[in-house]
Write an enzyme that holds these catalytic residues in place. Structure first.
Site, PDB file in Angstrom:
ATOM      1  N   GLU A   1     -10.370   1.632   3.439  1.00 49.08           N
ATOM      2  CA  GLU A   1     -10.622   1.156   2.074  1.00 49.08           C
ATOM      3  C   GLU A   1     -10.402  -0.366   2.024  1.00 49.08           C
ATOM      4  O   GLU A   1     -11.277  -1.108   1.596  1.00 49.08           O
ATOM      5  CB  GLU A   1      -9.664   1.888   1.126  1.00 49.08           C
ATOM      6  CG  GLU A   1      -9.833   1.548  -0.339  1.00 49.08           C
ATOM      7  CD  GLU A   1      -8.702   2.135  -1.178  1.00 49.08           C
ATOM      8  OE1 GLU A   1      -7.682   2.590  -0.601  1.00 49.08           O
ATOM      9  OE2 GLU A   1      -8.833   2.128  -2.423  1.00 49.08           O
ATOM     10  N   HIS A   2      -9.211  -0.792   2.441  1.00 47.45           N
ATOM     11  CA  HIS A   2      -8.894  -2.223   2.487  1.00 47.45           C
ATOM     12  C   HIS A   2      -8.684  -2.650   3.932  1.00 47.45           C
ATOM     13  O   HIS A   2      -8.008  -1.953   4.686  1.00 47.45           O
ATOM     14  CB  HIS A   2      -7.582  -2.522   1.753  1.00 47.45           C
ATOM     15  CG  HIS A   2      -7.535  -2.023   0.344  1.00 47.45           C
ATOM     16  ND1 HIS A   2      -6.979  -0.805   0.010  1.00 47.45           N
ATOM     17  CD2 HIS A   2      -7.957  -2.564  -0.815  1.00 47.45           C
ATOM     18  CE1 HIS A   2      -7.069  -0.632  -1.302  1.00 47.45           C
ATOM     19  NE2 HIS A   2      -7.664  -1.676  -1.837  1.00 47.45           N
TER      20      HIS A   2
ATOM     21  N   GLN B   1       0.841  -1.198   0.000  1.00 45.57           N
ATOM     22  CA  GLN B   1       0.000   0.000   0.000  1.00 45.57           C
ATOM     23  C   GLN B   1       0.874   1.245   0.000  1.00 45.57           C
ATOM     24  O   GLN B   1       0.600   2.206  -0.728  1.00 45.57           O
ATOM     25  CB  GLN B   1      -0.873  -0.012   1.259  1.00 45.57           C
ATOM     26  CG  GLN B   1      -2.029   0.926   1.228  1.00 45.57           C
ATOM     27  CD  GLN B   1      -2.931   0.648   0.056  1.00 45.57           C
ATOM     28  OE1 GLN B   1      -3.189   1.553  -0.714  1.00 45.57           O
ATOM     29  NE2 GLN B   1      -3.377  -0.568  -0.132  1.00 45.57           N
TER      30      GLN B   1
ATOM     31  N   ASP C   1      -6.552  -6.514  -5.720  1.00 47.12           N
ATOM     32  CA  ASP C   1      -6.236  -5.388  -6.614  1.00 47.12           C
ATOM     33  C   ASP C   1      -6.258  -5.828  -8.069  1.00 47.12           C
ATOM     34  O   ASP C   1      -6.607  -5.051  -8.957  1.00 47.12           O
ATOM     35  CB  ASP C   1      -4.827  -4.855  -6.312  1.00 47.12           C
ATOM     36  CG  ASP C   1      -4.760  -4.099  -5.005  1.00 47.12           C
ATOM     37  OD1 ASP C   1      -5.821  -3.714  -4.494  1.00 47.12           O
ATOM     38  OD2 ASP C   1      -3.631  -3.899  -4.491  1.00 47.12           O
TER      39      ASP C   1
ATOM     40  N   HIS D   1     -54.174  18.209  -6.115  1.00 49.53           N
ATOM     41  CA  HIS D   1     -53.904  16.775  -6.023  1.00 49.53           C
ATOM     42  C   HIS D   1     -55.198  16.023  -5.674  1.00 49.53           C
ATOM     43  O   HIS D   1     -55.501  14.986  -6.257  1.00 49.53           O
ATOM     44  CB  HIS D   1     -52.850  16.494  -4.940  1.00 49.53           C
ATOM     45  CG  HIS D   1     -51.446  16.840  -5.355  1.00 49.53           C
ATOM     46  ND1 HIS D   1     -51.056  18.103  -5.702  1.00 49.53           N
ATOM     47  CD2 HIS D   1     -50.328  16.072  -5.466  1.00 49.53           C
ATOM     48  CE1 HIS D   1     -49.762  18.100  -5.998  1.00 49.53           C
ATOM     49  NE2 HIS D   1     -49.295  16.868  -5.874  1.00 49.53           N
TER      50      HIS D   1
ATOM     51  N   HIS E   1       2.244   2.963  -3.185  1.00 45.49           N
ATOM     52  CA  HIS E   1       1.348   3.668  -4.122  1.00 45.49           C
ATOM     53  C   HIS E   1       1.709   5.137  -4.237  1.00 45.49           C
ATOM     54  O   HIS E   1       1.952   5.643  -5.316  1.00 45.49           O
ATOM     55  CB  HIS E   1      -0.115   3.543  -3.669  1.00 45.49           C
ATOM     56  CG  HIS E   1      -0.819   2.394  -4.288  1.00 45.49           C
ATOM     57  ND1 HIS E   1      -1.044   2.313  -5.642  1.00 45.49           N
ATOM     58  CD2 HIS E   1      -1.334   1.275  -3.750  1.00 45.49           C
ATOM     59  CE1 HIS E   1      -1.687   1.177  -5.905  1.00 45.49           C
ATOM     60  NE2 HIS E   1      -1.861   0.527  -4.788  1.00 45.49           N
TER      61      HIS E   1
END
Lengths: 445, 445
Positions: free
Chosen positions: B322-323, B254, B356, B415, B257
């Site tokens: 996220e993960h 991670q 991934d 209505h 990245h």
């Protein structure tokens, strides 16, 4: 009501996102509540609603809710309960299950579906306080399984302190257990960031004035929000068989909402066009909200002539109306060609108010052409999905080489090594080579 | 890697929404393309990408796509096809059916589910051009049934004209038939509003730089957009049984990245904490992207000590990563208490790169705590729902009074009259009275 060829009508409508001054004001309010909590919330409530409260008074008490029940008419409560039951039944059908895909090699993939934990529903004060909208926002969240649903609504109705009892009853009927007397951008900020008295939520929904709408945009990201509604719209697609009295009444029921509302009849029948035009005039003057309906019809209403029903459907699909009524000889036969419409009402008995109040489907529907890509409020709006991956040893040994190939191609060596350390440890360095060989064989085959 | 008590760690992360200058610049670009179409698009492409094109050259030709196939390695193509098949299979399980509820009185309610008609996928150029992300954006749209999927990507790669052949192959493998060499905010504007050469879409998805992200925000409303991704994150929840080599490798995958990426280990085991800290140092220096990983680990990484796995899960739920990897003795037993996580990886063989690249679940996952209320990219992102109401005469006669009660309570007489004209016509004025009587009886009962 003006009659024209469909080609001459401009479908584009402008969307209102507030003036720079309004945006600036909302940013200030949100920041104040975010940083100073209850203190700011109470100050702003005094400033905007003219009501002085202590923090302890923010929450609506059970006594007030019980007292509200004594103030609503039994026939209102009956109707509300009938509507609630239908809305609940319709939304129950939308519930979804988590699922797993258990593979022969022991790998399990899946999707875990969970409700959001805490949702805030904004209910406007004054004339825009619609009990029906309370049901339409709360019930889908409840059906989704959201355990904490919070309502906020301004502490004064029409200048007088106190919350409309019909709103309190609607919220209680829908199952809301936590209600606060706070409104405007400050209420949205409190829901988004939390204060000493109000715990923060995961999502804010419900209609409001421009300040509420801008505040929702401002806090989006910290929490989820629903979509921002534009003026209401109806398109009626009708042929010779339609009753002009019904068509006119339905167009007017939309037009009475507000001056920006849009009521459009699309028809290949010149006779129907003429008759509806006359009938709209006849019925319009009898309405209590005739002035509003007049302006809506004159500014945004139109009767559009088309060559055929099929040509009419093309106009509908470009328009992507919030509401579409189909009043033709065989409405169901046209369903397949209707690509874009938020809610589709088929046949003479499906007048739009049937859906607005009672049938069960949600009355919060995408406006301004966004039905092209979005949906009426539904149970999915209150759930979230998590992916689940439980890979087996066998699967990793089998797929490891492919994964490393893709990671290395993207220049992410660390990703490749996370796989490699496992292949080495699980089966020794030989396995890494073997996996690579397999890939090569795979290519040749 | 720093080790600290979980309580001492600040979970809050700031979100980047661009400078006022960047926003201003994007607004100008979007407006230029909106009003001047291809002309502006080609000017801006020359200005920002240094590539001079005619309108006829915007579209990528079949010859170029075929040529791209000759330039990619067979093992890449194999791996890509394996990944595609898995992604397709996983997303196929998410497909939904329209449904109808046919009631005994003849009323039909339902939900019509349709794919969006046209979707645009943005693919960045340069080093951020990930074939895997092409698959993850395109395949869900395709499984949803979107008939027109369009890719846009900058016309130059690393300063040289031409599109990365791996991207072209990934798009072709995923089934994209329409590709344009245009990037940046100008590409987003072209997709949103259309130009002479590029027809407008209903939704724009795919990652991009800050200008692309701001342009997506600017056009939202005219079209739908996907959510704006923040920096990538992983949380690993592990106990004594976890292999520190695996944990460190996963944290680093991670961290490599980008500098803003966040890698967090949460563990009740001091021994594991120490071992992982050492192992991260050992593995980090060996990575080609060591400098990036170093900064990510130092600035946003942490090993958080907790008193128990249950306390660790509470940290996870507040973080909503996220993960999430769960490397414990019995990971499946913890699944029920994980409330907030975009993707959940269970056990030692479910290293994040498995998801991934290859397993099938989507790798575009909510970041920055938004897994509290949102979901990985999925088939639902490419469908829309329309409500269907076909009310029967019997149902309208039965429910008409309730509908009129609710409408009149909300001050919407128009209505009520849309219902009333029908009751009068269908059964005479007496039916209106009878319906009212029924309501009264209902109340007494």
């Amino acid at each position: 009501m003006r009659i024209m060829r469909a080609e001459q009508f401009n479908l584009a409508r402008e969307v209102e996102y507030g003036t720079p001054e309004q945006n600036e004001s909302v940013r200030g309010i949100v920041e104040a509540v975010r940083t100073r909590g209850d203190e700011a919330l109470l100050e702003l409530t005094e400033q905007f609603d003219g009501v002085q409260l202590s923090a302890a008074q923010l929450r609506v008490t059970d006594e007030e809710i019980n007292a509200a029940y004594d103030r609503v008419e039994p026939d209102f409560l009956d109707a509300l309960r009938g509507a609630s039951a239908n809305i609940r039944a319709y939304h129950e059908r939308q519930r979804r299950q988590s699922w797993m895909d258990v593979q022969p090699d022991g790998t399990v993939l899946g999707q875990v579906i969970r409700p959001l934990k805490r949702v805030g529903v904004y209910v406007p004060g004054g004339k825009a306080a619609y009990p029906s909208s309370v049901l339409m926002n709360v019930i889908p969240a409840q059906v989704a399984g959201v355990p904490e649903i919070v309502m906020v609504t301004p502490p004064a109705t029409g200048g007088k302190p106190g919350i409309d009892p019909y709103i309190l009853v609607a919220a209680a009927e829908a199952g809301v257990k936590e209600m606060y007397r706070v409104g405007g951008a400050q209420a949205v900020a409190a829901l988004a960031y939390g204060t000493e008295s109000i715990a923060p939520v995961d999502k804010i929904c419900g209609p409001g004035n421009i300040f509420v709408a801008l505040a929702k945009r401002a806090v989006f990201g910290a929490v989820d929000i629903d979509s921002l509604a534009g003026p209401s719209e109806i398109a009626v697609l009708a042929d010779d068989t339609a009753d002009p009295v019904y068509v006119a009444a339905d167009l007017l029921s939309q037009a009475e909402h507000d001056e920006m509302a849009s009521s459009i009849l699309i028809t290949p029948s010149e006779r129907l066009a003429e008759e509806v035009s006359v009938e709209v005039e006849r019925q319009l003057v009898l309405l209590p909200r005739a002035a509003i309906a007049r302006e809506s019809i004159d500014r945004h209403g139109a009767i559009l002539l088309v060559d055929s029903l099929q040509a009419g459907i093309e106009v509908v699909n470009r328009m992507a109306p919030e509401h579409l009524e189909v009043l033709t000889a065989d409405p169901m036969s046209l369903l397949g060609s209707i690509e874009n419409a938020g809610a589709i009402f088929l046949g003479p008995y499906s007048s739009e108010p049937v859906g607005d109040y009672f049938a069960g489907p949600n009355h919060i529907i995408p406006t301004n052409g966004t039905a092209r890509f979005s949906s009426p409020v539904n149970v999915d709006d209150f759930i979230k999905k998590s992916s689940l991956i439980s890979y087996s040893r066998e699967a990793l040994l089998r797929d490891g080489a492919h994964i490393m190939t893709l990671a290395r191609h993207e220049g992410l060596e660390g990703h490749a090594r996370a796989i490699e350390v496992r292949l080495e440890k699980e089966a020794g360095a030989a396995a890494v080579d073997a996996a690579a060989q397999q890939t090569i064989k795979g290519k040749k085959a």
